[in-house]
Motif scaffolding. Structure first.
Motif, mmCIF file in Angstrom:
data_model
loop_
_atom_site.group_PDB
_atom_site.id
_atom_site.type_symbol
_atom_site.label_atom_id
_atom_site.label_comp_id
_atom_site.label_asym_id
_atom_site.label_seq_id
_atom_site.Cartn_x
_atom_site.Cartn_y
_atom_site.Cartn_z
ATOM 1 N N ALA A 153 51.370 42.415 31.616
ATOM 2 C CA ALA A 153 52.003 41.807 30.448
ATOM 3 C C ALA A 153 51.906 42.711 29.230
ATOM 4 O O ALA A 153 50.852 43.250 28.924
ATOM 5 C CB ALA A 153 51.349 40.462 30.154
ATOM 6 N N GLU A 198 51.491 39.238 20.693
ATOM 7 C CA GLU A 198 51.241 38.900 22.086
ATOM 8 C C GLU A 198 50.524 40.046 22.797
ATOM 9 O O GLU A 198 49.638 39.821 23.629
ATOM 10 C CB GLU A 198 52.560 38.542 22.786
ATOM 11 N N SER A 205 46.818 40.188 22.282
ATOM 12 C CA SER A 205 46.157 39.178 23.098
ATOM 13 C C SER A 205 46.132 39.607 24.573
ATOM 14 O O SER A 205 45.085 39.577 25.231
ATOM 15 C CB SER A 205 46.906 37.854 22.933
ATOM 16 N N ASN A 206 47.270 40.034 25.083
ATOM 17 C CA ASN A 206 47.355 40.405 26.502
ATOM 18 C C ASN A 206 46.467 41.584 26.858
ATOM 19 O O ASN A 206 46.024 41.708 28.001
ATOM 20 C CB ASN A 206 48.803 40.742 26.869
ATOM 21 N N ALA A 211 43.560 42.225 25.605
ATOM 22 C CA ALA A 211 42.131 41.963 25.376
ATOM 23 C C ALA A 211 41.324 42.083 26.664
ATOM 24 O O ALA A 211 40.133 42.361 26.645
ATOM 25 C CB ALA A 211 41.945 40.573 24.760
#
Lengths: 482, 490
Positions: free
Chosen positions: B202, B315, B318-319, B321
């Motif tokens: 992602a 996004e 976050s992805n 992390a």
């Protein structure tokens, strides 16, 4: 430290994390169970491998809705999931999938009956669905071991309004909630295994004030007793600070159960900006009418209602009814026994609370060595005079040892109480005739010597004589010669 | 020399050549030119030949075969391939061997395609030039001093150079269409939710969509039909019937009765003259085919790049992390404590552009900034969707240039991220609205660099996009032109 006799009021709100009793995890097909070897119940999805995506387990939604219906929450037809970010090795994706701005359930309440007879209603803010993190164990030599079996296990977080006013009230609330989720089959509620966990927000204010004081959040509360002690400790700590003109720092504190005190978490552990945003991998959770109907099917009678019914129908005391309804399995057991022997609910209650629970855990009574029908029969045998209290206890022990139902044990051991008055009279006469010295003492005015004669008759009959009949006969026979 | 996916499929079916012969030809082509192009990060010659031999054996035995039986393909290194190293062109995943296949990879395997290996790309798909690969840049086969576009640059180059019959890339803001345009091949970004994202690393979850790159519209459609469809492992995948027959669209069809929207915004500033003239010529062809050209307005698309770089970076922050060095991929050596371990691992493992976007996205989601940035960008996204909804009341598809420029020189925009981000100005709105889009070759500029024409359709109406694309392709001969480097290879 106690707040008794000091002019402060404690204000408490609780956040309860309750694991849902689903077969599988919230976003993957791994089993949701406790006690497996570390990292056995994991897959690429709950390990947060590259490329994985969450798919919501509909069973978890149904269980959350069940809790929501039972607690009177307003079901939200559309709710959304969000990501909550922080870095920690037991959080594989670097974020937790939870619900933030639009949870599935709003409002609701828990009604309490307190030990002092008062009742109270604690309102809920919200209930939302989220996934659990894994578990870190900090071993020797600074090593941290991570077990991700728990990562992705479904939870509901039940958030109360700050409406509790004492540690006692907080514990009563927790116990009521605990009983409800277990009754519903929503959670196994096992606190030792972490299925039912609680954080407490505590503040104090002068009695009569309406604004809230600065709060601290207590974590690591693993038992009802820990909740009680930590809140009492923390409220006392707040009062000490304020009475010395110092300020409360809003912070998260860990309860140290062994030391009996709370300590501030290090700044690094606490300084989080969670950067919530809507989870793009999950569409909004839109409930269908069928979801809502499914959640209300087979809702059991809840503890409070059942308690009230037992008091009204069977005449039990409120206390006994509370003990018997704390666990759904126990209440089911009691009612099954009463159904088999409706004449004496009080007797059954006494046997359950004082004898059975001393030997068998409340949640295991149904599958234990004494089925409800057998206990009912035992009480029935006492009530019809077949067994004395003492014989009944012997039969009960034999039942616990797996020797079968009460009638079989009475038969096999020849424990049937002797109620044939001719036979008892023969025994009484023999004892009186054989103990002239004691007879003389009795007749000399020592009335307590009658106990000696009763004991001798019981011994002579192997304990099987009906004690009431023995007493009545001795009274007549001892008086005869005077 | 591999000609194209559908023609190869016919040749294989007719027994003119075997799958092993086709695969061997591809492997030779890769060997001949990839040292100069850098399109591949991993080539699984052994595995590919084994798959091909298996297809040949089953064909000889008269077994039923899948629709891509024996067709050699490559996929962007963003797709997880079980047992085959997958890095997303990032050092942080160096040596990572996935334990599972992406859903679309599974569908390619089930269709009996031959998987040659993994294509180079911008690291974590973040870029428009394929220069941000953590390993080596990709070069454009039409001019080796120029970039191939990105982020699916390796896939576009491999198709253009004849290394494979087709490829699977991903498109978050133009990452399939823009490199397709700059390399002179066809790239299709399907409707969001059409192809499963399960097993696709992602970048920006609400925008990412896998899509095929191929020599022709029908070739791309053949890959699309195999890969598309509902996936129970992707909650955002759509339960909408997948169109069929797109690979076999009749030749020489016209576009009578079809209304094509031409946004005024498309001929604005920054459009290279060579692109503008190719675009005008393409509109003439479409009109000659019977289509009615309609002027339309998409007033909010001028905010698309800004909104995109807030949503996509948020996004992404976050992805990404999960790349912490704890469970997979590379871990930095010595660290004093947990935070040092994270810092050292991520500091060494991520490249500059990835770090820049993580920082931007983290900022956009931070307390106190969320409303002004992420939230506002989401609102703009809604307005852009409504622009398209309104436009599609009047037209059946929309035509724009794919990229405002042809391929630029390596290194030209590395120091100027804003210029780099503007390379996707025409492609980004389509991702924000979740719509299908396709780039097809529509000419060459004065430097003989390819120009791409973009077609956008209604949600789940890839059929119309393909129909227009195939008609245009039949009426022109741009797709037949090959870079000299490919002509020279065996």
């Amino acid at each position: 430290m106690s707040l008794d006799d000091r002019p402060w009021e404690t204000v408490i709100g609780l956040e309860v994390h309750c694991q849902l009793a689903t077969a599988e995890k919230l976003f993957c097909g791994c089993p949701n169970r406790f006690g497996q070897p570390p990292n056995r119940d994991t897959c690429p999805i709950c390990l947060g491998m590259p490329g994985v995506l969450p798919v919501l387990n509909p069973h978890a939604v149904r269980l959350a809705l069940r809790a929501g219906h039972a607690l009177g929450c307003v079901v939200q037809p559309r709710s959304i999931f969000a990501r909550k970010h922080y870095f920690y090795p037991d959080l594989p994706k670097g974020y937790q999938i939870t619900q933030y701005e639009q949870p599935i359930l709003l409002g609701g309440a828990v009604d309490l009956e307190l030990d002092d007879g008062r009742s109270a209603r604690i309102n809920l803010t919200r209930i939302h669905i989220e996934e659990d993190a894994g578990k870190s164990s900090h071993g020797e030599g600074g090593a941290t071991l991570v077990d991700l079996n728990r990562a992705g296990v479904p939870l509901i977080e039940i958030v109360s309004e700050p409406e509790m006013r004492s540690a006692d009230e907080a514990v009563a609330y927790l116990r009521a909630l605990h009983a409800i989720v277990r009754y519903l089959g929503v959670s196994d509620g096992n606190m030792e295994e972490g299925s039912f966990r609680c954080d407490a927000n505590v503040s104090i204010r002068r009695a009569g004030e309406t604004t809230l004081g600065t709060r601290t959040e207590l974590k690591n509360l693993n038992s009802f007793r820990g909740v009680q002690r930590s809140i009492e400790y923390e409220a006392g700590r707040h009062a000490d600070l304020l009475e010395h003109g110092r300020a409360i720092v809003q912070e998260t504190r860990l309860w140290d159960d062994a030391a009996g005190r709370t300590r501030a978490m290090r700044g690094k552990e606490e300084a989080h900006d969670y950067r919530y945003f809507p989870e793009p991998d999950l569409p909004a959770l839109v409930l269908t009418a069928a979801d809502e109907v499914a959640a209300t099917v087979d809702l059991p009678e809840l503890p409070a209602a059942r308690r009230a019914r037992l008091v009204a129908v069977t005449g039990l005391s409120a206390y006994d009814a509370a003990v018997l309804t704390a666990e759904r399995a126990l209440a089911d057991y009691f009612e099954a026994a009463v159904a088999a022997h409706p004449a004496n609910p009080k007797g059954i209650s006494n046997w359950v609370t004082s004898e059975l629970l001393a030997r068998v855990p409340a949640d295991a009574v149904a599958a234990g060595p004494v089925p409800p029908v057998a206990l009912a029969r035992l009480v029935g045998l006492i009530d019809d005079g077949t067994l004395s209290g003492r014989l009944a206890k012997e039969v009960f022990e034999a039942m616990l040892a797996g020797e079968g139902d009460p009638d079989a044990i009475v038969e096999a051991r020849g424990l049937r109480q002797v109620t044939d008055s001719d036979a008892i009279e023969v025994a009484c006469r023999a004892v009186i005739a054989g103990n002239p010295a004691q007879l003389a003492q009795f007749r000399g005015g020592k009335a307590q010597v009658k106990g000696f004669f009763v004991g001798q008759v019981m011994r002579a009959t192997g304990g099987k004589a009906n004690p009431g009949q023995v007493n009545a006969l001795l009274d007549r026979l001892l008086a005869e010669g005077e | 020399m591999i000609d194209g996916l559908c023609s190869l499929r016919r040749a294989l079916d007719a027994g003119h050549l075997s799958a092993v012969e086709a695969t061997t030809a591809c492997l030779r082509s890769i060997e001949a030119t990839d040292e100069r192009l850098g399109a591949w990060l991993a080539v699984d010659a052994e595995g590919a030949l084994a798959q091909a031999a298996n297809v040949d054996r089953r064909r000889a035995a008269g077994d039923a075969l899948g629709p891509l039986a024996g067709v050699p393909l490559g996929v962007k290194d963003i797709f997880l391939t079980r047992g085959l190293t997958t890095t997303c062109a990032s050092r942080i995943l160096e040596g990572f061997v996935p334990p599972y296949d992406a859903t679309v990879i599974g569908r390619l395997r089930a269709a009996d395609a031959v998987l040659l290996g993994k294509h180079n790309m911008d690291e974590f798909a973040m870029g428009s030039s394929s220069e941000s690969s953590g390993f080596h840049p990709v070069r454009n086969p039409w001019d080796l001093d120029r970039i191939p576009g990105g982020s699916s640059g390796g896939s576009a180059v491999a198709v253009a150079a004849g290394h494979c019959a087709g490829a699977l890339g991903t498109d978050t803001g133009g990452s399939v269409r823009q490199p397709a345009a700059l390399c002179g091949v066809v790239g299709l970004k399907p409707t969001y939710g059409r192809l499963s994202r399960f097993g696709v690393i992602a970048f920006a979850s609400s925008l990412d969509q896998p899509g095929p790159l191929a020599r022709t519209v029908r070739d791309a459609a053949a890959l699309f039909e195999v890969c598309a469809g509902l996936d129970p492992f992707d909650a955002t995948s759509a339960d909408v019937p997948v169109p069929t027959g797109l690979a076999d669209l009749p030749a020489g069809a016209d576009l009578r009765g079809l209304r094509l929207g031409v946004p005024a915004e498309c001929f604005g500033e920054g459009l290279q003259p060579g692109v503008a003239s190719a675009m005008r010529a393409a509109l003439d062809v479409l009109r000659d085919l019977g289509a009615e050209l309609v002027d339309i307005e998409l007033p909010h698309t001028r905010f698309a790049v800004a909104a995109y770089y807030l949503i996509a970076t948020a996004e992404a922050s976050s992805n990404l992390a999960r790349y912490d060095g704890v469970r997979f991929g590379r871990r930095a050596g010595a660290a004093d404590d947990l935070h040092d371990l994270y810092g050292a691992t991520r500091g060494a493992g991520f490249g500059l552009e990835v770090k820049r976007r993580i920082m931007l996205g983290t900022f956009a989601l931070s307390a106190g900034y969320y409303d002004a940035y992420y939230q506002k960008a989401s609102q703009v996204r809604t307005l852009i969707s409504r622009d398209f909804d309104r436009a599609f009341e009047a037209v059946d598809a929309i035509v724009t240039p794919t990229s405002p420029t042809t391929a630029f020189r390596l290194g030209e925009r590395v120091a100027d991220p804003l210029q780099m981000y503007l390379a996707d100005i025409f492609t980004i709105a389509c991702n924000l609205a979740g719509l299908p889009g396709m780039s097809i070759p529509c000419g060459f500029d004065e430097l003989n660099l390819p120009v791409g024409l973009q077609l956008l359709g209604r949600a789940f109406d890839e059929a119309t996009v393909c129909r227009v694309g195939a008609a245009y392709e039949d009426a022109t001969d741009w797709t037949a032109r090959r870079p000299s480097l490919a002509e020279a290879s065996p």
